[in-house]
Design a protein around this motif. Structure first.
Motif, short mmCIF file in Angstrom:
data_model
loop_
_atom_site.label_atom_id
_atom_site.label_comp_id
_atom_site.label_asym_id
_atom_site.label_seq_id
_atom_site.Cartn_x
_atom_site.Cartn_y
_atom_site.Cartn_z
N ARG A 1 -5.81 2.34 -2.18
CA ARG A 1 -5.63 3.51 -1.30
C ARG A 1 -4.30 3.43 -0.56
O ARG A 1 -3.62 4.44 -0.39
N GLU A 2 -3.92 2.24 -0.13
CA GLU A 2 -2.63 2.07 0.55
C GLU A 2 -1.49 2.39 -0.40
O GLU A 2 -0.54 3.09 -0.04
N LEU A 3 -1.58 1.89 -1.63
CA LEU A 3 -0.54 2.15 -2.62
C LEU A 3 -0.43 3.63 -2.97
O LEU A 3 0.64 4.13 -3.28
N GLU B 1 -9.27 -0.61 -0.91
CA GLU B 1 -8.40 -0.36 0.24
C GLU B 1 -6.93 -0.57 -0.14
O GLU B 1 -6.07 0.23 0.24
N HIS B 2 -6.64 -1.61 -0.90
CA HIS B 2 -5.25 -1.85 -1.33
C HIS B 2 -4.75 -0.71 -2.23
O HIS B 2 -3.62 -0.24 -2.06
N ALA C 1 -4.64 5.72 2.54
CA ALA C 1 -5.31 4.89 3.55
C ALA C 1 -5.69 5.73 4.75
O ALA C 1 -4.93 6.58 5.20
N GLU D 1 -11.92 -4.52 -0.65
CA GLU D 1 -10.53 -4.89 -0.41
C GLU D 1 -9.61 -4.34 -1.49
O GLU D 1 -8.50 -3.87 -1.21
N ILE D 2 -10.06 -4.37 -2.73
CA ILE D 2 -9.25 -3.84 -3.83
C ILE D 2 -9.10 -2.33 -3.68
O ILE D 2 -8.01 -1.79 -3.86
#
Length: 54
Positions: free
Chosen positions: A40-42, A37-38, A46, A34-35
């Protein structure tokens, strides 16, 4: 640590954070999926598992 990687990408010092985070995770650095993935979004990575997003 993740903030440093995100800043390095922003400054153009690295092309992508995803491969570095995945490498750290595989070498025993505790990072949950989850960390990662977050982060990667920032970093606008993603959906590009292990690939840079130019």
């Amino acid at each position: 640590m993740i903030g440093v990687l995100l800043r390095a990408k922003e400054l153009g010092r690295i092309e992508a954070v995803t491969p570095l985070l995945e490498s750290m995770q595989s070498q025993g650095y505790w990072l949950s999926d989850e960390i990662i993935e977050h982060a990667r979004e920032l970093a606008d990575e993603a959906g590009n598992a292990g690939q840079d997003n130019d």
